[in-house]
Design an enzyme around this catalytic site. Structure first.
Site, mmCIF file in Angstrom:
data_model
loop_
_atom_site.group_PDB
_atom_site.id
_atom_site.type_symbol
_atom_site.label_atom_id
_atom_site.label_comp_id
_atom_site.label_asym_id
_atom_site.label_seq_id
_atom_site.Cartn_x
_atom_site.Cartn_y
_atom_site.Cartn_z
ATOM 1 N N LYS A 170 -81.722 11.720 33.846
ATOM 2 C CA LYS A 170 -82.517 10.853 32.986
ATOM 3 C C LYS A 170 -82.240 9.644 32.571
ATOM 4 O O LYS A 170 -82.942 8.783 32.550
ATOM 5 C CB LYS A 170 -82.938 11.963 31.662
ATOM 6 N N ASN A 227 -76.119 7.788 22.228
ATOM 7 C CA ASN A 227 -76.721 8.948 21.822
ATOM 8 C C ASN A 227 -75.479 10.156 21.649
ATOM 9 O O ASN A 227 -75.448 11.199 21.163
ATOM 10 C CB ASN A 227 -77.612 9.839 22.468
ATOM 11 N N GLY A 238 -69.118 4.311 24.513
ATOM 12 C CA GLY A 238 -68.393 4.977 25.638
ATOM 13 C C GLY A 238 -67.089 4.030 25.882
ATOM 14 O O GLY A 238 -67.028 2.779 25.087
ATOM 15 N N PHE A 239 -66.490 4.524 26.927
ATOM 16 C CA PHE A 239 -65.266 3.845 27.172
ATOM 17 C C PHE A 239 -65.390 2.280 27.508
ATOM 18 O O PHE A 239 -64.976 1.507 26.883
ATOM 19 C CB PHE A 239 -64.486 4.370 28.188
ATOM 20 N N ARG A 290 -61.422 12.828 34.412
ATOM 21 C CA ARG A 290 -60.856 12.072 35.468
ATOM 22 C C ARG A 290 -59.313 12.173 35.850
ATOM 23 O O ARG A 290 -58.562 12.647 35.043
ATOM 24 C CB ARG A 290 -61.253 10.560 35.295
ATOM 25 N N ALA A 315 -75.196 -1.473 34.853
ATOM 26 C CA ALA A 315 -73.851 -0.693 35.307
ATOM 27 C C ALA A 315 -74.201 0.346 36.423
ATOM 28 O O ALA A 315 -74.760 1.463 36.107
ATOM 29 C CB ALA A 315 -73.265 -0.051 34.169
ATOM 30 N N TYR A 323 -75.615 12.060 39.793
ATOM 31 C CA TYR A 323 -74.961 10.610 39.271
ATOM 32 C C TYR A 323 -75.450 9.678 40.436
ATOM 33 O O TYR A 323 -75.937 8.736 39.980
ATOM 34 C CB TYR A 323 -73.610 10.805 39.117
ATOM 35 N N ASP A 370 -81.203 8.372 22.082
ATOM 36 C CA ASP A 370 -81.106 8.608 23.574
ATOM 37 C C ASP A 370 -81.930 7.879 24.379
ATOM 38 O O ASP A 370 -83.179 7.950 24.190
ATOM 39 C CB ASP A 370 -81.457 10.049 23.841
ATOM 40 N N THR A 417 -71.291 11.561 25.278
ATOM 41 C CA THR A 417 -70.058 11.653 26.038
ATOM 42 C C THR A 417 -69.261 10.491 25.188
ATOM 43 O O THR A 417 -67.948 10.453 25.208
ATOM 44 C CB THR A 417 -69.918 11.183 27.514
#
Ligand code: UDP
Length: 314
Positions: free
Chosen positions: A92, A33, A11-12, A187, A115, A146, A57, A36
């Protein structure tokens, strides 16, 4: 040599962590996984023989052979658009994924870092937000998937620390930006930059009076590295307290890009926090940490990155 597992490493933020820990001489095992995240974030790292990638995952248990010294749990959809698109995987990975990564840290006697997010404060009633504020979250709202997953993740992390003695750390990440954000993650910063660069209207939600405080990913990574060196188990805010309204932010991006785009107002999404700004006294005292990259400079660098992305689209 330290052996470090980074979930969400494609990810980012995760990809910046992979890069930093490789540069610091670690062996890095990236677990993602790719719902994103993307392998293109890791392309420049894959030839490094201290780097490996596992497509998995983390909401399902992961068994790894050999030693593990550090586990960093960064896997999760993290933009509102992404977690609305993947509500159940978000719940999850924050719950089961946190349990699985804590289990890994416990089994390997590894240091652990979760995080977490400023979203645990919800639509905050105190401003700026300090770590001892418990938050104001709508559990059944669209953002609840979230927010509550991360709140559960914090509770689980503290339980593993208190009950199993795992050496845990929790960071609460405020709005972070920089290269390798997805142009389409929904975003505000990628939206505005993409729109400005294509000459499309900038879409301000609501009247734009809501505030955010944007921190550069390089500052965040430095804070994470420093926190890992401490033995501090309670949450630590990491972000840049330089607060701006979304309308002013749109104007800044227009000025910076020299774009002729207009500003258009759109409906405000449900439960959109009115204000957000970290109190970073704890990180300052504990880590001697301070954001170094001012927004103008950070935005300039990020705009260059998005210029290439938009160019490749066209
Ligand atoms: N926002 C906006 N236009 C956009 C995308 C977002 O005005 O195209 C607003 C959004 O309503 C929120 C703020 O910008 O008030 C930050 O949104 P983002 O999705 O970046 O993350 P959040 O901080 O809400 O998690």
């Amino acid at each position: 040599m330290m052996r470090t597992v980074i979930t969400g490493g494609a990810g980012f933020i995760g990809s910046h962590l992979c890069e930093r820990f490789l540069a610091d001489g670690h062996e890095v095992i990236c677990v993602d996984n790719l719902i994103t995240g993307t392998l293109s974030n890791l392309e420049h790292l894959r030839s490094n023989d201290r780097f490996s990638f596992i497509r998995h995952d983390i909401s399902h248990p992961l068994e790894l052979d050999g030693r593990v010294d550090i586990v960093l749990h960064f896997a999760s959809p993290a933009s509102p658009v992404d977690y609305l698109r993947h509500p159940i995987p978000t719940l999850k990975v924050g719950s089961l994924g946190t349990h699985n990564t804590l289990g890994l840290a416990k089994a390997k006697n590894a240091r652990y870092l979760l995080a977490s997010t400023s979203e645990v404060y919800g639509d905050p009633e105190i401003h700026p937000q300090r770590e001892d504020y418990w938050g104001h979250v709508n559990p059944i709202g669209v953002r609840g998937v979230y927010d509550e997953a991360k709140r559960f993740a914090e509770a689980m992390t503290m339980a593993y620390h208190r009950f199993h003695g795992v050496s845990t750390r929790i960071i609460r990440i405020f709005n972070t930006y920089g290269p390798r954000m997805r142009l389409d993650d929904g975003r505000v910063l990628p939206n505005f930059m993409g729109q400005a660069l294509r000459g499309e209207p900038l879409t301000v939600y609501g009247d734009g009076s809501q505030t955010r405080s944007f921190g550069h990913v390089d500052d965040l990574v430095e804070g994470i590295v420093r926190l890992l060196e401490t033995d501090f188990h309670e949450p630590v805010n990491l972000g840049n307290p330089d607060e701006v309204t979304i309308l002013d932010f749109a104007r800044e991006i227009l000025a910076l890009s020299g774009s002729k785009s207009q500003i258009e107002f759109r409906p405000l999404p449900q439960d959109d926090p009115r204000v957000r700004k970290p109190d970073i006294s704890r990180a300052r005292q504990l880590l001697g940490w301070e954001p170094r990259i001012a927004r103008t400079e950070g935005l300039r660098r990020t705009l260059e990155y998005f210029q290439n992305k938009v160019h490749m689209e066209g």
